[in-house]
Design a protein around this motif. Structure first.
Motif, PDB file in Angstrom:
ATOM      1  N   THR A  51       0.854  -1.230   0.015  1.00 51.39           N
ATOM      2  CA  THR A  51       0.152   0.008   0.079  1.00 51.39           C
ATOM      3  C   THR A  51       0.917   1.133   0.026  1.00 51.39           C
ATOM      4  O   THR A  51       2.071   1.229   0.529  1.00 51.39           O
ATOM      5  N   ASP A  52       0.400   2.228  -0.630  1.00 53.83           N
ATOM      6  CA  ASP A  52       1.164   3.632  -0.802  1.00 53.83           C
ATOM      7  C   ASP A  52       1.424   4.413   0.415  1.00 53.83           C
ATOM      8  O   ASP A  52       0.657   4.044   1.621  1.00 53.83           O
ATOM      9  N   TYR A 112     -12.498   4.067  -0.799  1.00 53.28           N
ATOM     10  CA  TYR A 112     -11.875   5.443  -0.903  1.00 53.28           C
ATOM     11  C   TYR A 112     -13.174   6.461  -0.029  1.00 53.28           C
ATOM     12  O   TYR A 112     -14.100   6.172  -0.314  1.00 53.28           O
ATOM     13  N   SER A 158       0.113   4.436 -12.645  1.00 49.94           N
ATOM     14  CA  SER A 158       1.217   5.169 -12.451  1.00 49.94           C
ATOM     15  C   SER A 158       2.088   5.031 -13.591  1.00 49.94           C
ATOM     16  O   SER A 158       2.153   3.798 -14.101  1.00 49.94           O
ATOM     17  N   SER A 161       4.573   2.573 -13.203  1.00 45.53           N
ATOM     18  CA  SER A 161       4.311   1.164 -13.218  1.00 45.53           C
ATOM     19  C   SER A 161       5.206   0.239 -14.216  1.00 45.53           C
ATOM     20  O   SER A 161       5.737   0.624 -15.276  1.00 45.53           O
ATOM     21  N   GLN A 203      -0.231   0.213  -9.644  1.00 44.81           N
ATOM     22  CA  GLN A 203       0.312   1.357  -8.765  1.00 44.81           C
ATOM     23  C   GLN A 203      -0.670   2.468  -8.921  1.00 44.81           C
ATOM     24  O   GLN A 203      -0.927   3.009 -10.074  1.00 44.81           O
ATOM     25  N   HIS A 204      -1.414   3.154  -8.010  1.00 44.80           N
ATOM     26  CA  HIS A 204      -2.183   4.215  -7.857  1.00 44.80           C
ATOM     27  C   HIS A 204      -3.627   4.123  -8.504  1.00 44.80           C
ATOM     28  O   HIS A 204      -4.165   4.987  -8.741  1.00 44.80           O
ATOM     29  N   ARG A 207      -6.523   5.304  -6.577  1.00 42.55           N
ATOM     30  CA  ARG A 207      -6.613   6.849  -6.485  1.00 42.55           C
ATOM     31  C   ARG A 207      -6.658   7.564  -7.709  1.00 42.55           C
ATOM     32  O   ARG A 207      -7.243   8.607  -7.958  1.00 42.55           O
ATOM     33  N   ILE A 208      -6.328   7.089  -8.969  1.00 40.76           N
ATOM     34  CA  ILE A 208      -6.422   7.730 -10.396  1.00 40.76           C
ATOM     35  C   ILE A 208      -7.745   7.406 -10.667  1.00 40.76           C
ATOM     36  O   ILE A 208      -8.548   8.596 -11.154  1.00 40.76           O
ATOM     37  N   ARG A 235      -2.293   7.535 -19.462  1.00 35.29           N
ATOM     38  CA  ARG A 235      -2.284   8.081 -18.196  1.00 35.29           C
ATOM     39  C   ARG A 235      -2.815   9.511 -18.114  1.00 35.29           C
ATOM     40  O   ARG A 235      -3.574   9.928 -17.354  1.00 35.29           O
ATOM     41  N   THR A 241      -4.291  11.988  -9.424  1.00 40.71           N
ATOM     42  CA  THR A 241      -4.263  10.819  -8.590  1.00 40.71           C
ATOM     43  C   THR A 241      -4.800  11.587  -7.106  1.00 40.71           C
ATOM     44  O   THR A 241      -4.146  12.631  -6.497  1.00 40.71           O
ATOM     45  N   SER A 244      -3.977   9.931  -0.922  1.00 41.16           N
ATOM     46  CA  SER A 244      -3.749   8.911  -0.336  1.00 41.16           C
ATOM     47  C   SER A 244      -4.522   8.615   0.957  1.00 41.16           C
ATOM     48  O   SER A 244      -5.076   7.573   1.006  1.00 41.16           O
TER      49      SER A 244
END
Lengths: 259, 259
Positions: A51-52, A112, A158, A161, A203-204, A207-208, A235, A241, A244
């Protein structure tokens, strides 16, 4: 040797993410230190996924092998006594040596959280993205449905990635609104939860997705443009993004019933 | 001059209570500093009551007089921009100059939160008292009912209380259990909320009530002994003062409808 599978809850606010990094203070570091203190063994744990920084988890699975003979029922209390208060191990069980937390994971659910009320909530602020500007929730829900299914999610990954394939499956995604903290006759929108369940996440990715849906909610994008963004495999086509702190891993499921 | 009535939510974890103290970092200090930054006026605010160090509040009312002409709708955002993230002003209205937050308060409700699950919750730990030892909740509920009504609460007041009368009325008191975070087939008891509504509360009163009820829950006291403890009018008869972090002021009601 025994292969132990555990679950850990963490408030990720103060950490540089799950996975060990050259100069980071990570959840993995803290868990491995606690295991070292307890057993004297230097171990490398394997989690269901990283996790970020700033992301939270309820029941993140991780496993490791040990020659320690400590009985199963003592592990949680013993590790928690050696962990900071924002990391709590809640389950421990023995699994076959072949079990691998990451490779075996079949479904993961992330949540989220957007606080759409006018003022931030001092009690929940560490795990909410505060967004008091009015959001068109039905449009966001419509945008979200375009992502369900098996797709190339390059637009929602991301740029950093390194995965060879960006094809993933989103099995299920929906939004829920909790209005219990709304003040009467106010512009409060409630606390808006978005749940996304998939085979795995880039990755992300969540969030994106959320940054893009927030643009839909603000009217900067039309709901159906989400389908075009997905098809673009770029992207740059998607939104920003999202922060977090609003993200939490909620559950991980395995083919064999380890639940 | 205008008399402004506001409501403030605060996570009391990092503060030495509400009321200004010689060497303390208090909620009142932070609010008065924010008002000074905003208006240039040195003010003394009056709250509905003080809260102890570590105690939290949802909607603590406070009022103060000001000659500032800042429109009502701007106050919350302007003060929040000058307050730390764990203190959030959520309402502002103008009231008659005769209005006094403390003298006018008719009913106050406090909530005490016990996490009775085996492991602490890293997300809620700042406002829960973690008590994994099994509690007899029906006995605690029975003990609680002995306190409803108008009584001399000397047994449940700090020895440092300087009030001339310890007679107070508890209008209503009950317990609720939230089992949503319990792990299946575990000894988890859930999150146990105790709500107490009264005319007013003496120093440490809710915390001493809770410390006594926890003794009942542990079987160290019988439920009906709570009536004898109350009748004794002696602080030594009651249980310990429960940890402050579990306590939160939930609402304050006034005779005229300021809600």
């Amino acid at each position: 040797m025994r292969n132990l599978l555990m679950k850990v809850n963490y408030d990720g606010t103060c950490y540089d993410g799950f996975q060990t990094q050259p100069k980071g203070n990570t959840i993995q570091d803290r868990l491995e230190q606690a295991i070292l203190h307890l057993t004297g063994e230097t171990t490398k744990i394997t989690a269901s996924g990283r996790t970020d920084a700033g992301v939270h988890a309820y029941g993140q699975p991780f496993n490791f092998t040990t020659s320690s003979q400590i009985p199963l029922e003592r592990w949680c209390l013993a590790l928690n006594a050696r962990l900071p208060q924002d990391i709590v191990v809640t389950e421990a069980r023995e699994v076959p040596l072949s079990f691998h937390s990451r490779r075996g994971a079949k479904r993961k659910t992330y949540r989220y959280t957007i606080n759409g009320n006018r003022f931030p909530d001092p009690f929940q602020r560490r795990w909410q993205h505060h967004h008091p500007v009015q959001l068109d929730i039905p449009a966001m829900q419509q945008g979200l449905t375009h992502l369900i299914g098996t797709h190339d999610f390059t637009s929602f990954a991301s740029r950093r990635s390194t995965k060879t394939s960006h094809v993933r499956t989103i099995f299920e995604a929906h939004m829920e609104i909790d209005r219990s903290m709304c003040r009467p006759s106010s512009t409060d929108q409630g606390v808006i939860y978005t749940y996304v369940t998939g085979s795995g996440f880039l990755q992300h990715m969540v969030r994106i997705i959320m940054g893009t849906l927030i643009h839909v909610g603000e009217g900067k994008l039309q709901a159906d443009e989400v389908a075009e963004i997905l098809a673009a495999c770029d992207r740059a086509a998607a939104g920003p993004t999202a922060m977090s702190q609003g993200l939490a891993l909620m559950s991980v499921e395995y083919e064999e019933s380890w639940e």
